[in-house]
Design a protein around this motif. Structure first.
Motif, PDB file in Angstrom:
ATOM      1  N   ARG A   1       0.830  -1.191   0.000  1.00  0.00           N
ATOM      2  CA  ARG A   1       0.000   0.000   0.000  1.00  0.00           C
ATOM      3  C   ARG A   1       0.868   1.247   0.000  1.00  0.00           C
TER       4      ARG A   1
ATOM      5  N   HIS B   1       0.869   5.640   0.229  1.00  0.00           N
ATOM      6  CA  HIS B   1       0.108   6.789   0.702  1.00  0.00           C
ATOM      7  C   HIS B   1       0.929   8.045   0.448  1.00  0.00           C
TER       8      HIS B   1
ATOM      9  N   ASP C   1      -4.355   7.469  -0.822  1.00  0.00           N
ATOM     10  CA  ASP C   1      -3.665   6.238  -1.216  1.00  0.00           C
ATOM     11  C   ASP C   1      -3.438   6.211  -2.724  1.00  0.00           C
ATOM     12  N   ASN C   2      -2.261   5.766  -3.121  1.00  0.00           N
ATOM     13  CA  ASN C   2      -1.950   5.711  -4.545  1.00  0.00           C
ATOM     14  C   ASN C   2      -2.329   4.340  -5.124  1.00  0.00           C
TER      15      ASN C   2
ATOM     16  N   LYS D   1      -0.768   8.887  -8.196  1.00  0.00           N
ATOM     17  CA  LYS D   1      -1.838   9.428  -7.359  1.00  0.00           C
ATOM     18  C   LYS D   1      -2.358  10.720  -7.967  1.00  0.00           C
TER      19      LYS D   1
END
Lengths: 63, 208
Positions: B28, B30, B48-49, B186
């Motif tokens: 994950r 961010h 979050d990307n 993102k």
């Protein structure tokens, strides 16, 4: 009822989206400090691209 | 306990069941962006990307060996650059570039991330399961005499995709790299960078 009230007062907060209100239109991309589009010559110089590509960048950035 | 597991198994798709009960790791990311004017916080956005296919390939190839003797890897590039842009597109895995990349310095698109990267601890473990990439853009970067409304960012490695991910002479210019696929991407709500503001980008990747 609460949602309607919050929408009416939404201008009091920075982020209108938390109340589901329509966010005001903002200038996208690159802009001169006065809000006008960045001249193509400056884009050419800063982005290091030829005029044709700079004009395309200018077009996209001012949508 | 077995009864609860059976109930979950009957209700969940198999993949979700495996995620919950077999602890398959997820990677994950961010991104946090902050603008500051003489140290005072002006704007902050975060989220979050997604990992692009290019990024997923990077991770897969990174943990594999090409040959054991002599020991060679498929690639030796590492996450080393961040690129900023002012376009918007759906966060999907087949993204091939930023929509409207912008230069951070005259002619330069890819900005080097601070090295060394740091490993934030979770509070419950000292094992390095997360890595944090940071880059601070000064007042004179990105906003080169004009204001830039930033809405997208990408994480890039120092490997050259046109030269088998060779990292010895990474091109960073706008002309050479603005069309490259990021590893992670993102898009976020607009954050304005002016010549009055510093911009700090903090990109945290966690294997959870």
């Amino acid at each position: 009822m609460l949602r309607k009230l919050l929408k009416e007062r939404a201008h009091l907060v920075d982020d209108l989206r938390i109340f589901g209100a329509q966010k005001t239109t903002f200038a996208r991309g690159i802009r001169m400090p006065d809000g006008s589009p960045v001249p193509v010559d400056i884009i050419m110089k800063n982005f290091g691209v030829p005029r044709e590509q700079a004009e395309e960048i200018a077009r996209r950035q001012t949508r | 306990m077995i009864g609860i597991v059976r109930i979950f198994r009957s209700l969940m798709p198999p993949r979700m069941f495996a995620d919950v009960f077999k602890q398959n790791p997820q990677i994950r990311g961010h991104l946090t962006l902050e603008t500051r004017e003489r140290g005072k916080l002006r704007q902050r956005v975060e989220g979050d990307n997604i990992w692009t296919l290019t990024g997923r390939e990077f991770i897969a190839e990174l943990i594999a060996l090409r040959a054991s003797s002599p020991r060679t890897a498929f690639r030796d590039d590492r996450v080393a650059y961040i690129g900023m842009g002012s376009g918007v597109q759906s966060e999907v895995s087949d993204i091939t570039s930023l929509v409207d990349p912008v230069v951070y310095r005259t002619g330069e698109f890819l900005a080097r991330i601070d090295a060394p990267a740091t490993f934030p601890t979770s509070g419950t473990s000292t094992t390095n399961t997360a890595v944090r990439f940071e880059r601070e853009f000064t007042v004179g970067e990105i906003s080169l005499g004009y204001n830039v409304v930033l809405t997208e960012a990408g994480l890039f490695t120092d490997g050259d995709p046109d030269d088998d991910w060779d990292y010895s002479a990474t091109p960073t210019s706008f002309a050479d790299t603005s069309g490259r696929a990021p590893m992670a991407y993102k898009t976020y709500e607009p954050i304005t960078k002016t010549t009055d503001f510093n911009l700090r980008a903090i990109w945290t990747v966690r294997v959870v």
